[in-house]
Write an enzyme that holds these catalytic residues in place. Structure first.
Site, PDB file in Angstrom:
ATOM      1  N   CYS A 111       0.826  -1.215   0.000  1.00 51.96           N
ATOM      2  CA  CYS A 111       0.000   0.000   0.000  1.00 51.96           C
ATOM      3  C   CYS A 111       0.865   1.272   0.000  1.00 51.96           C
ATOM      4  CB  CYS A 111      -0.999  -0.020   1.154  1.00 51.96           C
ATOM      5  SG  CYS A 111      -2.349   1.155   0.904  1.00 51.96           S
ATOM      6  N   HIS A 219      -3.600  -5.345   0.562  1.00 54.64           N
ATOM      7  CA  HIS A 219      -3.153  -5.603   1.928  1.00 54.64           C
ATOM      8  C   HIS A 219      -3.102  -7.098   2.237  1.00 54.64           C
ATOM      9  CE1 HIS A 219      -3.060  -1.532   3.797  1.00 54.64           C
ATOM     10  NE2 HIS A 219      -3.842  -1.248   2.770  1.00 54.64           N
ATOM     11  N   GLU A 221      -1.481  -8.498   4.460  1.00 58.92           N
ATOM     12  CA  GLU A 221      -1.335  -8.705   5.907  1.00 58.92           C
ATOM     13  C   GLU A 221      -2.676  -8.740   6.643  1.00 58.92           C
ATOM     14  OE1 GLU A 221      -2.599  -4.598   6.180  1.00 58.92           O
ATOM     15  OE2 GLU A 221      -1.446  -5.707   4.667  1.00 58.92           O
TER      16      GLU A 221
END
Length: 245
Positions: A111, A219, A221
């Protein structure tokens, strides 16, 4: 026991209570340590007290994370733009990209990190990825909950013959989309790995000076434990830090 590689994870300057803190969301560190199988150190964005040149030789790789803040527009030759900004992070992050490349060490981004790497290498950003009629909406409406924000998703098409297409062995991924800014001009030397349906660049790779570089706009994660595709991104990070990518 063989020592695991050491991953540096960039921190942001965030206000906690009434004080400034060096902060990185736990999900980035946990996902990287779990699925890349690495140890990690937080790299503070304190550009008045240290330089990237002091830190880079002591790390095996760097992960530039997402953040609520935006890269300052002056960093890519523009002006204006909406904050919040974190110019101390800009200084450390962009210079870390340069120093890690000088040392032929891996640079990965998520990001904001994806945007930072592009800017560090001479690219620009656009700031209308959730407002332009030419693009799909790349961010959920402002009134949704935090978790629902990450439920906003779209497919990305993987570039044929690219690192991601070869790794995933399929032509598309379904990814979350949580960004108001994106790639304007792609920096020279970066190879497109994925695009959104509207053509916006969503992932790129490179090997400048022999340094493995891979960054994504989404994203991985978030909810990594339930998403094998996201786990794969961090597997690639682990391979890069071990010289296997």
């Amino acid at each position: 026991m063989t020592a695991r590689p050491i991953l540096g994870v960039i921190a942001c300057n965030r206000i906690v209570g009434t004080e400034t803190a060096q902060a990185v969301m736990d999900r980035y560190i946990r996902a990287a340590m779990t699925y890349a199988d690495v140890a990690a150190l937080i790299v503070p964005s304190l550009s008045d007290l240290m330089t990237a040149a002091e830190v880079a030789p002591r790390l095996d790789g760097i992960l530039l994370t997402g953040s609520p803040s935006n890269v300052a527009t002056m960093r890519y030759g523009d002006e204006g733009g909406e904050g919040p900004f974190d110019e101390a992070r800009d200084e450390i992050a962009l210079s870390m990209v340069d120093r890690m490349i000088d040392l032929k060490k891996p640079v990965f981004g998520i990001c904001r990190g994806f945007q930072e790497i592009n800017v560090a290498l001479g690219g620009t950003l656009r700031r209308d990825t959730s407002a332009s009629d030419e693009l799909i909406r790349h961010h959920a409406p402002d009134d949704v909950s935090f978790d629902a924000m990450f439920d906003h998703r779209h497919p990305v098409e993987l570039a044929e013959g690219g690192l991601l297409a070869s790794t995933y062995a399929k032509p598309k991924l379904d990814v979350n989309s949580v960004h108001y800014q994106g790639i304007g001009k792609l920096a020279d030397g970066l190879t497109i790995e994925a695009r959104a349906p509207d053509g916006l660049v969503e992932a790129y790779s490179a090997r400048p000076n022999g340094a493995p570089l891979l960054a994504v706009q989404w994203h991985p994660e978030w909810g990594t434990e339930n998403d094998p595709d996201s786990q794969t991104y961090f597997h690639l990070l682990g391979k890069a830090l071990r010289g296997e990518l």
